[in-house]
Design an enzyme around this catalytic site. Structure first.
Site, PDB file in Angstrom:
ATOM      1  N   ASP A  18       0.844  -1.196   0.000  1.00  0.00           N
ATOM      2  CA  ASP A  18       0.000   0.000   0.000  1.00  0.00           C
ATOM      3  C   ASP A  18       0.878   1.245   0.000  1.00  0.00           C
ATOM      4  OD1 ASP A  18      -2.233   1.560   0.071  1.00  0.00           O
ATOM      5  OD2 ASP A  18      -2.644   1.272   2.202  1.00  0.00           O
TER       6      ASP A  18
ATOM      7  N   HIS B 107      -8.648  -0.546  -8.902  1.00  0.00           N
ATOM      8  CA  HIS B 107      -8.454   0.451  -7.843  1.00  0.00           C
ATOM      9  C   HIS B 107      -7.342   1.420  -8.233  1.00  0.00           C
ATOM     10  CE1 HIS B 107      -8.036   2.216  -3.871  1.00  0.00           C
ATOM     11  NE2 HIS B 107      -6.753   1.897  -3.880  1.00  0.00           N
TER      12      HIS B 107
END
Length: 357
Positions: free
Chosen positions: A157, A230
């Protein structure tokens, strides 16, 4: 002399938005009670936050303790009437189909970071003890670094975070708005994951949703996507094709005994619309029904907007509305900036100028 490149020499100051990623964090959201002495208590904590950080951080400089405080739109009106950042407004809820981004309460956000969770704990404890009965806790999350910066979905992330000189340009208000230069807009959301359903997917299905390979974090070809990933939906450009970055310092959190697993999203940007556009793309999609499929497994349960003033701006807020209005009027008139790089003047009355730079 700046300490931004070497957190081991001196403690990291408050409002160091560009501080390095750490192993632990606390996200503390508070509302401030309505009386004048409640607002005064907030001014006191703003005035003393640097000292609190140094009191704890000096015990182990390598822990890199720091804290960014953000103020919500309602609190700005109380502390600095008529001089809030123009773009600041409450979090706008998004009613997508089938997923929703709610707006929840929050006047103050403390984003506490350190490489030692006990340092985060101690600073949070002292902040709450100082504010006492003047505030109410709306949300409190202890985040942790998970393996090689992966979230609990198993993917790395923050790969798209800006670095080096790109960081300030993305995360901080620039010289085009001299009154608020050096500050940053913040949006926070707490997402809860359904890991059971997520882990029922194949790795290829997960990678198609995220837009990156799971093992080695390589971008998949967006042109080959059957549906925007995403990664694609989180990439923001303007009408001229210019790409805008967001500084994310997301953290996993969880309580396995309670079956709670999640990601705390925190985004810093020099323009609030950049983060808002990203969320609209995620929840509404580029075209109807083309929303971010990560939302089928991750539910947003909070949403709030704040503005983190620079250290100089924070000192003015602590000094009271008359001092803030005087300085902001001067900045707007002569085009000077209160950003750290512009050598601002803070010699108003007894106002204490930040030190250590």
């Amino acid at each position: 002399m700046s300490n931004r490149a070497d957190g081991t020499r001196v403690p990291i100051d408050a409002q160091s938005i560009d501080a390095p990623l750490t192993k632990a964090a606390v996200f503390l959201t508070l509302t401030v009670k309505p009386d004048l002495d409640d607002a005064d208590a907030v001014r006191d904590i703003l005035d003393g936050l640097d000292d609190l950080i140094k009191t704890i951080g000096f015990r182990d400089l390598a822990a890199r303790l720091t804290c960014v405080v953000g103020l919500g739109p309602g609190l700005w009106k109380r502390l600095s009437p008529g001089s809030a950042p123009a773009e600041l407004h409450p979090f706008v809820p998004i009613d997508g189909t089938p997923h929703r981004a709610p707006s929840t309460a929050g006047d103050l956000l403390f984003h506490i970071r350190a490489d030692r969770p006990d340092f985060c704990f101690e600073l949070e404890r002292l902040i709450l003890a100082t504010l006492g009965e003047h505030v109410r806790i709306e949300d409190e999350v202890q985040g942790f670094r998970y393996f090689d910066t992966r979230d609990l979905l198993g993917f790395v992330d923050g790969t798209a975070n800006p670095v080096a000189q790109e960081l300030d340009a993305a995360a901080l208000v620039g010289a085009d708005d001299p009154t608020w230069a050096g500050g940053s807009f913040i949006v926070v959301q707490k997402y809860l994951h359904d890991l059971t359903r997520w882990n029922d997917l194949t790795t290829d299905e997960q990678e198609a949703i995220i837009g990156r390979s799971k093992a080695d974090n390589i971008e998949r070809d967006s042109d080959a996507e059957e549906r925007p990933s995403h990664k694609t939906l989180a990439t923001i450009t303007d009408d001229d094709g210019n790409e805008y970055d967001i500084l994310r310092d997301n953290m996993p959190f969880g309580r396995p005994g309670a079956g709670e697993y999640g990601t705390y999203f925190i985004g810093y940007a020099g323009h609030l619309w950049v983060i808002e556009k990203m969320l609209q793309r995620m929840f509404l999609g580029e075209t109807p029904g083309q929303y971010d499929r990560i939302l089928d497994f991750s539910t947003a349960v909070t949403g709030a907007t704040f503005f983190a003033p620079s250290r100089q701006q924070m000192a003015l807020l602590a000094a009271g509305p008359a001092a803030a209005a005087m300085e902001n009027t001067a900045a707007s008139t002569d085009g000077s900036s209160s950003a750290p790089s512009s050598a601002p003047t803070l010699g108003i009355g007894s106002l204490k100028a930040p030190t250590g730079e």
